[in-house]
Scaffold this motif. Structure first.
Motif, PDB file in Angstrom:
ATOM      1  N   ILE A 224      49.873  39.225  48.198  1.00  0.00           N
ATOM      2  CA  ILE A 224      50.029  39.599  49.516  1.00  0.00           C
ATOM      3  C   ILE A 224      49.186  40.782  49.749  1.00  0.00           C
ATOM      4  CG2 ILE A 224      51.590  40.326  51.500  1.00  0.00           C
ATOM      5  CD1 ILE A 224      53.702  38.620  50.361  1.00  0.00           C
ATOM      6  N   LEU A 225      47.974  40.727  50.576  1.00  0.00           N
ATOM      7  CA  LEU A 225      47.526  41.954  51.058  1.00  0.00           C
ATOM      8  C   LEU A 225      48.286  42.244  52.366  1.00  0.00           C
ATOM      9  CD1 LEU A 225      44.446  43.744  50.596  1.00  0.00           C
ATOM     10  CD2 LEU A 225      43.641  41.876  52.358  1.00  0.00           C
ATOM     11  N   ASN A 226      48.924  43.813  52.060  1.00  0.00           N
ATOM     12  CA  ASN A 226      49.651  44.586  52.992  1.00  0.00           C
ATOM     13  C   ASN A 226      49.019  45.660  53.482  1.00  0.00           C
ATOM     14  OD1 ASN A 226      52.173  45.014  54.619  1.00  0.00           O
ATOM     15  ND2 ASN A 226      52.761  46.380  53.020  1.00  0.00           N
ATOM     16  N   MET A 227      49.354  46.067  54.844  1.00  0.00           N
ATOM     17  CA  MET A 227      48.887  47.134  55.718  1.00  0.00           C
ATOM     18  C   MET A 227      47.574  46.974  56.293  1.00  0.00           C
ATOM     19  SD  MET A 227      50.540  50.461  53.968  1.00  0.00           S
ATOM     20  CE  MET A 227      52.302  50.563  52.942  1.00  0.00           C
ATOM     21  N   GLY A 228      47.253  45.447  56.528  1.00  0.00           N
ATOM     22  CA  GLY A 228      45.854  45.327  56.980  1.00  0.00           C
ATOM     23  C   GLY A 228      45.552  45.763  58.314  1.00  0.00           C
ATOM     24  N   LYS A 229      44.243  46.355  58.809  1.00  0.00           N
ATOM     25  CA  LYS A 229      44.091  46.514  59.966  1.00  0.00           C
ATOM     26  C   LYS A 229      43.162  45.721  60.842  1.00  0.00           C
ATOM     27  CE  LYS A 229      44.657  51.430  58.955  1.00  0.00           C
ATOM     28  NZ  LYS A 229      44.107  52.019  57.882  1.00  0.00           N
ATOM     29  N   THR A 230      42.238  45.187  60.157  1.00  0.00           N
ATOM     30  CA  THR A 230      41.345  44.156  60.754  1.00  0.00           C
ATOM     31  C   THR A 230      41.018  43.063  59.716  1.00  0.00           C
ATOM     32  OG1 THR A 230      39.106  45.235  60.094  1.00  0.00           O
ATOM     33  CG2 THR A 230      40.150  46.124  61.872  1.00  0.00           C
ATOM     34  N   THR A 231      40.271  42.103  59.995  1.00  0.00           N
ATOM     35  CA  THR A 231      40.054  40.943  59.302  1.00  0.00           C
ATOM     36  C   THR A 231      38.836  41.303  58.402  1.00  0.00           C
ATOM     37  OG1 THR A 231      38.556  40.135  60.791  1.00  0.00           O
ATOM     38  CG2 THR A 231      40.655  39.134  60.727  1.00  0.00           C
ATOM     39  N   GLN A 232      38.204  42.439  58.613  1.00  0.00           N
ATOM     40  CA  GLN A 232      37.282  42.954  57.510  1.00  0.00           C
ATOM     41  C   GLN A 232      37.905  43.534  56.090  1.00  0.00           C
ATOM     42  OE1 GLN A 232      35.270  45.940  59.546  1.00  0.00           O
ATOM     43  NE2 GLN A 232      33.915  44.590  60.645  1.00  0.00           N
ATOM     44  N   ASP A 233      39.433  43.764  56.245  1.00  0.00           N
ATOM     45  CA  ASP A 233      39.876  44.069  54.914  1.00  0.00           C
ATOM     46  C   ASP A 233      40.159  42.857  54.075  1.00  0.00           C
ATOM     47  OD1 ASP A 233      40.762  46.672  56.063  1.00  0.00           O
ATOM     48  OD2 ASP A 233      42.543  45.727  57.001  1.00  0.00           O
ATOM     49  N   LEU A 234      39.871  41.709  54.690  1.00  0.00           N
ATOM     50  CA  LEU A 234      39.949  40.405  53.503  1.00  0.00           C
ATOM     51  C   LEU A 234      38.841  40.662  52.700  1.00  0.00           C
ATOM     52  CD1 LEU A 234      40.865  37.643  56.079  1.00  0.00           C
ATOM     53  CD2 LEU A 234      41.936  38.631  54.211  1.00  0.00           C
ATOM     54  N   GLU A 235      37.536  41.363  53.079  1.00  0.00           N
ATOM     55  CA  GLU A 235      36.535  41.333  52.020  1.00  0.00           C
ATOM     56  C   GLU A 235      37.167  42.065  50.732  1.00  0.00           C
ATOM     57  OE1 GLU A 235      33.702  40.184  51.945  1.00  0.00           O
ATOM     58  OE2 GLU A 235      32.999  41.098  50.148  1.00  0.00           O
ATOM     59  N   MET A 236      38.196  43.104  50.882  1.00  0.00           N
ATOM     60  CA  MET A 236      38.828  43.432  49.725  1.00  0.00           C
ATOM     61  C   MET A 236      39.667  42.647  48.989  1.00  0.00           C
ATOM     62  SD  MET A 236      37.491  46.328  49.985  1.00  0.00           S
ATOM     63  CE  MET A 236      38.326  47.511  48.543  1.00  0.00           C
ATOM     64  N   ALA A 237      40.121  41.541  49.615  1.00  0.00           N
ATOM     65  CA  ALA A 237      40.801  40.394  48.917  1.00  0.00           C
ATOM     66  C   ALA A 237      39.807  39.590  48.053  1.00  0.00           C
ATOM     67  CB  ALA A 237      41.637  39.537  49.844  1.00  0.00           C
ATOM     68  N   ARG A 238      38.562  39.204  48.692  1.00  0.00           N
ATOM     69  CA  ARG A 238      37.523  38.694  48.129  1.00  0.00           C
ATOM     70  C   ARG A 238      37.055  39.284  47.184  1.00  0.00           C
ATOM     71  NH1 ARG A 238      35.362  38.580  53.316  1.00  0.00           N
ATOM     72  NH2 ARG A 238      36.590  36.751  54.622  1.00  0.00           N
ATOM     73  N   ARG A 239      37.083  40.449  46.786  1.00  0.00           N
ATOM     74  CA  ARG A 239      36.441  41.430  45.668  1.00  0.00           C
ATOM     75  C   ARG A 239      37.448  41.209  44.692  1.00  0.00           C
ATOM     76  NH1 ARG A 239      33.774  46.981  47.589  1.00  0.00           N
ATOM     77  NH2 ARG A 239      32.568  46.165  49.594  1.00  0.00           N
ATOM     78  N   LEU A 240      38.756  41.659  44.943  1.00  0.00           N
ATOM     79  CA  LEU A 240      39.829  41.722  44.139  1.00  0.00           C
ATOM     80  C   LEU A 240      39.595  40.097  43.475  1.00  0.00           C
ATOM     81  CD1 LEU A 240      42.098  42.803  42.488  1.00  0.00           C
ATOM     82  CD2 LEU A 240      43.604  42.102  44.100  1.00  0.00           C
ATOM     83  N   ARG A 241      39.885  39.196  44.036  1.00  0.00           N
ATOM     84  CA  ARG A 241      39.679  37.764  43.391  1.00  0.00           C
ATOM     85  C   ARG A 241      38.437  37.452  42.515  1.00  0.00           C
ATOM     86  NH1 ARG A 241      40.111  32.650  46.877  1.00  0.00           N
ATOM     87  NH2 ARG A 241      42.161  32.482  46.419  1.00  0.00           N
ATOM     88  N   SER A 242      37.348  37.959  42.847  1.00  0.00           N
ATOM     89  CA  SER A 242      36.185  37.904  42.004  1.00  0.00           C
ATOM     90  C   SER A 242      36.283  38.652  40.683  1.00  0.00           C
ATOM     91  CB  SER A 242      34.507  37.836  42.705  1.00  0.00           C
ATOM     92  OG  SER A 242      34.470  39.190  43.166  1.00  0.00           O
ATOM     93  N   LEU A 243      36.649  40.021  41.032  1.00  0.00           N
ATOM     94  CA  LEU A 243      36.778  40.857  39.775  1.00  0.00           C
ATOM     95  C   LEU A 243      37.723  40.199  38.715  1.00  0.00           C
ATOM     96  CD1 LEU A 243      36.349  43.914  38.648  1.00  0.00           C
ATOM     97  CD2 LEU A 243      38.221  44.444  39.987  1.00  0.00           C
ATOM     98  N   VAL A 244      38.891  39.773  39.100  1.00  0.00           N
ATOM     99  CA  VAL A 244      40.004  39.349  38.531  1.00  0.00           C
ATOM    100  C   VAL A 244      39.613  38.072  37.738  1.00  0.00           C
ATOM    101  CG1 VAL A 244      42.326  38.306  38.335  1.00  0.00           C
ATOM    102  CG2 VAL A 244      41.669  40.377  39.580  1.00  0.00           C
ATOM    103  N   TRP A 245      38.820  37.057  38.397  1.00  0.00           N
ATOM    104  CA  TRP A 245      38.060  35.966  37.894  1.00  0.00           C
ATOM    105  C   TRP A 245      37.182  36.378  36.706  1.00  0.00           C
ATOM    106  CZ3 TRP A 245      39.619  31.189  36.473  1.00  0.00           C
ATOM    107  CH2 TRP A 245      38.423  30.457  36.045  1.00  0.00           C
ATOM    108  N   ASN A 246      36.430  37.062  37.223  1.00  0.00           N
ATOM    109  CA  ASN A 246      35.256  37.487  36.294  1.00  0.00           C
ATOM    110  C   ASN A 246      35.618  38.210  35.089  1.00  0.00           C
ATOM    111  OD1 ASN A 246      33.321  36.156  37.755  1.00  0.00           O
ATOM    112  ND2 ASN A 246      32.962  38.242  38.866  1.00  0.00           N
ATOM    113  N   LYS A 247      36.619  39.179  34.982  1.00  0.00           N
ATOM    114  CA  LYS A 247      37.068  40.028  33.784  1.00  0.00           C
ATOM    115  C   LYS A 247      38.113  39.322  33.047  1.00  0.00           C
ATOM    116  CE  LYS A 247      34.402  43.831  34.863  1.00  0.00           C
ATOM    117  NZ  LYS A 247      33.702  44.565  33.687  1.00  0.00           N
ATOM    118  N   LEU A 248      39.171  38.570  33.907  1.00  0.00           N
ATOM    119  CA  LEU A 248      40.342  38.188  33.029  1.00  0.00           C
ATOM    120  C   LEU A 248      40.391  36.526  33.096  1.00  0.00           C
ATOM    121  CD1 LEU A 248      42.651  40.858  34.993  1.00  0.00           C
ATOM    122  CD2 LEU A 248      41.533  40.834  32.606  1.00  0.00           C
TER     123      LEU A 248
END
Ligand SMILES: Nc1ncnc2c1ncn2[C@@H]1O[C@H](COP(=O)(O)OP(=O)(O)O)[C@@H](O)[C@H]1O
Ligand SMILES: [Mg+2]
Length: 326
Positions: A224-248
């Protein structure tokens, strides 16, 4: 059968407890029998959020062996279907959970007469926290879109991945020795690669390595991505997903995108969860979407149904659509 839902985060203060309380209420309102447990030993505060008095025995009593079952620790709440087990209310300081008591506690949780046991964890990556977090394949991780929170979420998942890998092999085994050695040498400065370690284990120990790989592939945390302000915050979700997929090589399922909302902070002072005082609140509406997705993932898991493609990002994009309508 009880479905265990541990809730963790890398960084403190991202809203684990606010989400644990309101999500438990939403699940209870959907007819699920829920037991909410405060595992933030040393910083227990869920009773306050629920408006309960700090005078009931909690997990501290179990850990200090004053109670041998969870039953007497269970409290009724004002919400039908929702029961609560407090943290360490009557004990100052952080109880230290030894191996045997932890194993006994886990057995007790697994035997609870409930559909869901929601476990609100404290911060940090101690073995106790990681072991409770790893009680299921679909545990929940809360993060805010801030870069530090995202990086801490990644570090938490990395610590969990190493712990999970380690637990696939017997104590004192050669596989464990290899993992220990790998962690020690990478701590000394070399860039550690979890994926390379898994490959090394598989080439040196083909049989146990292949078995471990099957287990690792089942591990699929929900976020869950909490304390969102705008839909641009979803970029951080995409980055976390690719980081976790690539590294782990771990797939994340994004189940919720909840907005920053002053009503959540005010609820602490009034000691009434927003899910009860204002069910139409935007945070609660978004959390309700998360609750529905969590129910679906539980169902898929229990029925052995395949979850979606690991690289699919329609879940994140859908969350953006709903968020922009708020
Ligand atoms: N979506 C939100 N909007 C505004 N404030 C929030 C939100 N989620 C949590 N908070 C506030 O942030 C603080 C930390 O939340 P808390 O749930 O205690 O975090 P954690 O359990 O992760 O440490 C609390 O004051 C809480 O009321
Ligand atoms: Mg908390």
């Amino acid at each position: 059968m009880v479905n265990i839902l541990p809730i963790a985060s890398g960084k403190g203060g991202v809203g684990k407890s606010a989400i644990a309380v309101n999500l438990s209420i939403l699940l209870a309102q959907k007819g699920k029998k829920v037991v909410l447990m405060d595992f933030d030993l040393g910083g227990a505060n869920l009773h306050t959020l629920l408006g309960l008095k700090n005078n009931h025995a909690g997990l501290g009593n179990f850990i200090y062996k004053q109670e041998s079952s969870l039953e007497p620790l269970m409290q009724e709440t004002s919400v039908p279907n929702l029961k609560f087990i407090a943290g360490d209310c009557l004990f100052p300081g952080t109880p230290n959970m030894g191996f045997f008591i932890k194993r006994k506690l886990i057995k007790e949780i697994e035997a609870l007469d409930a559909d869901y046991a929601v476990l609100d964890l404290g911060g940090g990556t101690t073995y106790n926290t990681l072991d409770i977090y790893l009680l299921t394949y679909n545990s929940l991780l809360v993060t805010s879109p801030e870069l530090t929170s995202i990086l801490n979420a990644y570090s938490f998942l990395k610590a969990a991945a190493y712990r999970f890998l380690n637990r696939q092999f017997k104590a004192k085994s050669e596989e464990r020795a290899l993992i220990d050695n790998y962690i020690k040498t990478s701590a000394a400065g070399a860039e550690s690669s979890y994926v390379a370690l898994v490959e090394e284990i598989c080439s040196k120990f083909p049989e146990s390595g292949a078995k471990a790989k099957v287990e690792l592939a089942k591990y699929r945390p929900q976020v869950i991505l909490n304390m969102g302000k705008t839909t641009q915050d979803l970029e951080m979700a995409r980055r976390l997903r690719s980081l976790v997929w690539n590294k782990l090589n771990i797939t994340l399922d994004f189940v919720g995108f909840t907005p920053r909302d002053s009503a959540i902070e005010l609820a602490v002072a009034t000691r009434t969860p927003v899910a009860l005082s204002n069910p139409q609140n935007p945070f609660i509406k978004q959390l309700n979407t998360a609750a529905e997705r969590i129910l679906q993932h539980t169902y898929n898991y229990n029925e052995n149904l395949e979850d979606s493609d690991p690289t699919d990002s329609t879940d994140i994009e859908a969350l953006g659509g709903e968020f922009s309508k708020l």
